[in-house]
Structures are given as structure tokens and as C-alpha cells.
Design an enzyme around this catalytic site. Sequence first.
Site, short mmCIF file in Angstrom:
data_model
loop_
_atom_site.label_atom_id
_atom_site.label_comp_id
_atom_site.label_asym_id
_atom_site.label_seq_id
_atom_site.Cartn_x
_atom_site.Cartn_y
_atom_site.Cartn_z
N ASP A 431 0.86 -1.19 0.00
CA ASP A 431 0.00 0.00 0.00
C ASP A 431 0.90 1.24 0.00
O ASP A 431 2.13 1.13 0.14
CB ASP A 431 -0.85 -0.07 1.28
CG ASP A 431 -1.93 1.00 1.35
OD1 ASP A 431 -2.30 1.58 0.31
OD2 ASP A 431 -2.41 1.27 2.48
N GLU A 434 2.71 5.21 -3.77
CA GLU A 434 2.69 6.21 -4.88
C GLU A 434 4.01 6.96 -4.97
O GLU A 434 4.36 7.36 -6.09
CB GLU A 434 1.53 7.19 -4.67
CG GLU A 434 0.16 6.54 -4.86
CD GLU A 434 -0.22 5.56 -3.75
OE1 GLU A 434 0.24 5.80 -2.62
OE2 GLU A 434 -0.90 4.58 -4.01
N ASP A 507 -8.91 3.71 -2.63
CA ASP A 507 -9.93 4.08 -1.64
C ASP A 507 -11.18 4.63 -2.30
O ASP A 507 -11.38 5.84 -2.40
CB ASP A 507 -9.35 5.10 -0.66
CG ASP A 507 -8.23 4.49 0.16
OD1 ASP A 507 -8.15 3.25 0.23
OD2 ASP A 507 -7.44 5.25 0.73
O1 MIG Z 1 -3.77 5.84 4.87
O2 MIG Z 1 -3.71 0.55 5.64
O3 MIG Z 1 -5.89 2.19 0.29
O4 MIG Z 1 -6.88 -0.10 1.51
O5 MIG Z 1 -6.92 -0.16 4.34
C1 MIG Z 1 -4.59 4.73 4.65
C2 MIG Z 1 -4.88 1.30 5.79
C3 MIG Z 1 -3.74 3.53 4.39
C4 MIG Z 1 -4.97 2.93 2.38
C5 MIG Z 1 -5.42 1.76 1.55
C6 MIG Z 1 -6.47 1.00 2.29
C7 MIG Z 1 -5.92 0.53 3.61
C8 MIG Z 1 -5.44 1.73 4.43
N1 MIG Z 1 -4.43 2.47 3.67
#
Ligand code: MIG
Length: 822
Positions: A431, A434, A507
Site C-alpha cells: 500500500d 505512490e 480508496d
Molecule cells: O492511509 O492501511 O488504500 O486499503 O486499508 C490509509 C490502511 C492507508 C490505504 C489503503 C487501504 C488501507 C489503508 N491504507
Amino acid sequence: MEEQNEPGKEITNSITTSQEVEEAVQHLNNPVTDLKPIVKQYLGSVQKVITEGNRFFFADGSARVEVRVVSDEIIRVRLAPHGVFLDDFSYAVPVVDQKVTTFKLEELDEYYAVSTNTITCKIRKSDFAISFTENQSQMVMSEDASPMHWEENVEFGGYYVYATKKCQAEENFFGLGDKSGNMNLRGRHFQNWNTDAYSFGWDQDPLYRTIPFYVGVHDKAAYGIFFDNTFRSYFDFGKEDNSKTSFWADGGELQYYYIHGPHLMDVVKRYQTLTGTHPMPPKWALGYHQCRWSYYPEKKVKEIAEGFRSRNIPCDAIYLDIDYMDGYRCFTWNKTHFPDPKRMIKELANDGFKTVVMIDPGIKVDDNYWVFKEGKENNYFCRRSDDYFMEGHVWPGRCQFPDFTNPNVREWWGNLYKELVDMGVAGVWNDMNEPAVFGSGTFPNDVRHNYDGYRGSHRKAHNVYGMQMVRSTYDGLKKLMRNKRPFTITRAGYSGMQRYGCVWTGDNVASWEHLKIGNIQCQRMSVSGVPFCGTDIGGFSGEPDAELFTRWIQLGTFSPFMRAHSAGDTSEREPWSFGEPYTSINRTYIELRYRLLPYLYSVFWEHHRYGFPILRPLVMLEQENISNSFRQDEFTFGDKILVCPVLEQGATSRKVYLPKGMWVNFWTHEVLTGESEHNIEAPLDHMPLFVRAGSVIPEYPVMQYVGEKDIDEVLLNVYFSDYEVNSFLFEDHGDTFAYEQDIYSEKKFSVKGSQFGLTIEQSRDGLYTPNYELYNYNIVGLPFNVNKITVDDKEITDYVLDDRNCLRFKSNKNFIIIKIYS
Ligand code: MIG
């Protein structure tokens, strides 16, 4: 014409570059554009031509353009404003040259022409304007509206690079990967800069991933442009000027591939020959996945797992989001919530659940934390231009970030998964890559990256950071799992990311609008080379009502990646959370996913081996009837099942457009004629689905997870048609790479019916033999009365004909010809 064979020979002719001052163009969403006049520089006229194998260099005395024949249908163009090309290195395209039969360079009055058997690239002598023509039809597919140009970048060095093509009056555009909004890109402007786009809206741009590849369709023919440039890039499809399509970038090289069609499918398949396909996933990854931010402690995880089994709702994977870690430190465990993770993962595995854990790029600055210490000692973290560390706040607090564009860092990071793999973790979810940073959004531009030795700033590396992270994860897992197929999922990526893992769309929101966005988004990813894609079923933020959740499960049944996920501050979101009748309907669809698993798996193979997209938008089926490109809410999964999701609240029916051919209603067996619209019943338990007549759709018995039981027979649903249709069933171990050595079974079917009967011919390829021996044939929709059935000319008598005229019989033969006589 002058030809030379000396590679890279200096060109000494005088410079005839024309310069032009243009009014400043305020590009939408472009934070680097300012209002001072932009000095755009153009090439002069062609003074010299150098040939070097399949590469042709055209020079105006200073600048050079390379035209490179990649294959019969792909030609690459590059521009070097001062004659020196950048190193030919790309994360997207591992190998540039493919098989070419013949090609030649010709000099005409006004042009030079580089041609293959299929296409011709013309370079206008007076100004370097470039065009691509299909040889056979002489149709111009793509041509410059103004020749490629550039602008000096005083601050960073290098150039802003621009290409402007003509946009035909009737032209429409598809692709670009991760974009929201309508499928057709015509009339819109886009930007590529990987962005953590929490709760994005319809038309919001940019989002999480960068795929600078589009397909243009005009005059019933398609071509593609892949602008392989990792800098912040821009695309304008006739928005600024209705007659122009432009693409440009804040740095790097003007380098693009022209990819010929004429069919959209050809373009996508050829794009995949450049950037690769998705490796076969472990078979369980095509099952249903349950996720949440976050399931903890252990008791909660067990309760969810138990919730599936006790209700007989199939599920293969359960996820641990960031809260399983100790203070969000990657590769650690919170021992209060998970005192013995190895035991827990084992117990889950015994019950058929694969555990997938999240790993983020931000590493907590903490000298007592081994990962930070190792990264620091080895100089693995990113640094700013003046050598300060790149620091930013994410979940663990103050963090530093590995430079995944450094091969040594990737190797190190890949090995960090050892303990997780030893504990039995089956998949990893990357995650925030980016990369996302709280407050500032992402890294500042001046952060330095190794870029596999072709060093650059964050301007160049930003869009590939996430892809290189998941690459490191995938390669690491593959090694640690001793060549079992890894399962990886990433949020950010760049073209070619499909070689390293699947994606979810980020998200999203629990709204009907987002159900529509997700439907288009997954189709678009699929035609942009990233086929293994899914949305957070139910919506990440916000609360879906029961109806929305169920409709989303129905759509998700036909998303290549099927996972429910939700943010931590929302109500429970398991398939049973909404009570009856929803639980039962959700179960039916998740069961359908498992029934169709052999079909889905075969479609995946078709992608992996042959480059076919998994989801196919209607425009791909009927590009000659372009108005159907605006019917963006239906698609086929593979080429046999047409999916018409219900996307409107309260709907009990929907309009369905059936493409060319005959289609059988999956639920009622009614046969309908294509190229026409129908109003189809769609009560809550019913998402309209159609099977192409003539298809063989294999089914496994419902299981609670992949591999739960040995299969002793496979159901083959054969849909009658009076024209010939080919189908196949792919099977193999399901979790090894033996398929690379042809250890697989490709069972092929050809079905052809008439008013007198039906013939099914079968054969098999590959070196794998499935464990079961029995095929249970279910012939759907026979339009006549059955008189006699033969298998390899031997008559069989033990068949059943039910009241819907479905004929059932069993056979244990692999290579057969079945004939049904009326
Ligand atoms: O700042 O890990 O897109 O799927 O549950 C949020 C927590 C960080 C973003 C991801 C989401 C995930 C969440 N993450």
C-alpha cells in the site's frame, strides 16, 4: 539520400532548427506550468539519414530522430533535441526488439518512408512531421498535427517534450489505465502522477497508477500509442483543440511506440508483447478474499474465518491490514494482538484460509528497529539533493523510505519477507507506494533515485516507485517460496506492473456512483495491460446499504480480483452483515465464482499466454459499431460470458445490449439474438448474465476454498449453437511454475450444431493430466428432439433429458467426438 553504417557518427551539418515563441498554455492541473512565454523548439528539415540495422536516424544537423522497427506492427520513435539519446532503459519494456520479417527505407519526394510488411512510418523532409499508414488499406492511422517539439528546462536540465497528433472528427480513445469517469477518453485531459486519491470522484485525475498507453479508433480501425515516459505526463484527447490529440511530459525523452491494430484486441495484445503479461496467479487467488482495516486481534480474525465456514460462504483469503504490526513497523508483529502468528496462520491454513499481510514503504526512524538499522547501514534510504535523508510522516510516525529503484535495495527488501513466509504468510499487499506521505502528499522533486544505474530525481522515479516496490516483493516471495507462485497486490504502478502483481483501485466510496466508476475502471485497466484488477467491494469509505453491497458482490463475482474491503470506522462488512435475504444472495454469487473457477482460470491463462485482456468492454467486441463504445456498463469476462451488472438503486430490470451472435440467458436458458437491445429482468438475486451460444463453460463443484476437496468430475456446460465455436479448459498444478515447461492441460472443444444434431470435438494439449476422469456433459438449449448420441461412433443410452431440454450424460474420454442426432 545519404546512408551511413557507422553507428553514432557525429553529424556536422549546420543547425537549421526553427524556433517559435508561443503564447503560454495553461495546462489543466499542471502545477509546474507558469505564465511566462514558453519557447517551443522544433526540428528543421531532414539533412541526413543513418541506417543501423532496424534503426533509422534522421538528423537536421543538430537534433536527431530515431525510428526503430520493433516488429511488423510496432515502430518506436525517439527524439534527441541535441543529437544525443538518453540511455535506452525502460522499466516498462524489458526487451525492445521483437521478430521482424522485413523492413525497408525509401526516399520519396517529400518523405522518407520506413516500412514493414504491415505499416509505414513516413518522416516529412521539410519538418519531421511523422505519420503511420497501414500498407494494405493505405489508411493513415495517426499523423502529426505539428511536428514533435521540446522546450528547455532551465531548472532541472533536459526538456519538456511534446507530441501533437491529428484527432479525426470521428475518432474515439480508450486506455490510459487508472482513470475514472467515462470509458471513452475523447474530449478529456489527463495527467499521470501517481497519487493517493482517497475517496476520489467521477472524473478526478490523477489517481494511483500511470499507464501512458492509449488506443485510438477511427474508420473502424484501431492503433495504439505507448508514450514510455515516467515523468509527470499529460494527455489531451481533443479537449484543448478538437482536432488535436497531444501528449507531453515534464522531462525524459519524447519516446513512443506506434502499435498497429487494426483491431483493438490486436493493439492490446501487442502492447502486452512490449510490457509483458501477468504471470499465472496461485489458483486460490481467484477465489473470494475478505479484507478490512483491520481485523485484530487474533480472536477477531478467527471469528471472521469461522463466520464464513459456519455459514458455508466460500472464502480463500483473509487480510491483515496495518494494525497487525508493532507500531506500524513493517515486518514486525503486535504481540498483544497476535501472540503467536505462526500458530494462527497455520490454524487458518488448516481451515483453507490464506493469510495476506500489508507492507508499506515507510520505515520508522528508530535505531532499535532492525529494518531501519539495516537500511541505514547499507545506505538504502532515499536522499534529497543535498544528501539529507528523505523523511516524511506516515503511519509509524517519522519515516525514511527505501529506494526501490536500486536493485540492491530490491534484493534486500525481497529477503525481508523471509520471516513472514516462514510463518506461512501466503500473500503480500503493498500500500502507500505512490509513494504517499502525510501532509505533503508525496516526496519532493529533488529526492534522488538510483533508477537501476540510470540515476534521476523523483521527477523521473515517482511514477515507477510503487511498481519497483511490488517487483521487489514479488521477486523476493518467489525466491523465498521456492518457486511457488507468489500472490502480491499493489496500489501504485506503472506500465509493466502486471508482471509483478495484481491491483485494487484504491480508496473508493460506498456509493452507487462508485459502483459505476469501479465497473468502468476495471474494464479500462484490463484494456491497458493490467488485467488482474478489482475494487474494494462495498466501497472503502462510507456505508453501503444491503442492496448496494449485494449488487457489488454480484459485479465483483466477475472482477478478476474479488475482494471486499472497508475502512476501519465503518460498520461490519462481511457477506452476512446485512442479514437475509442478502446473505443468501451473496452466498449464491460467491458460490458462482467458485463454480466458474475453471473458466476464470482458463481465461487467466488466455491472458498470460496469449495476451488477451480478461475483461473486454463492448467496444472491443464491436469496434466497427463505435456507438456501442458508449455502452460502457457491460463487458465480457473472457469471450464467452457477457456480464450486465445492475448499477441502479432499486432496479428490478435493466436494458441489455447483446453483441453480434446468439446469446443464452444464463439463468433462464432463453436464446436471444445479438446486435439488439433487450429488457431483462433483474430482481435483487439476479444479475443478467449471458453465455455465447456454442461455448463450453466448465464448472467445478462448489467448495469452501480452492482445493478443499478432490474433484471427481467436471461439469461441462455446452451451449447449443448452429455455428462453430471453440472453447478450452486450462488446468495445471495451480501453484507452481511448471506451466513454463508445458506441464499443463489445455483441453479444447469445438461445438457445432445444426437442425439435425450437434457435434462436439475434443482434443488435449500439454503434459499435465488432471486427477479426475469423469466429464459430466450438460447440453443446454437443444432445439430438437434427441434420437441418438454417439461418443466416438459408439452409441450411448444412459442420458437424461430434463424439462428445459437440457441433456446430461457422462464420459471419461479425453479425445472424443460426440454426436447428437435428432
Ligand atoms: O492511509 O492501511 O488504500 O486499503 O486499508 C490509509 C490502511 C492507508 C490505504 C489503503 C487501504 C488501507 C489503508 N491504507
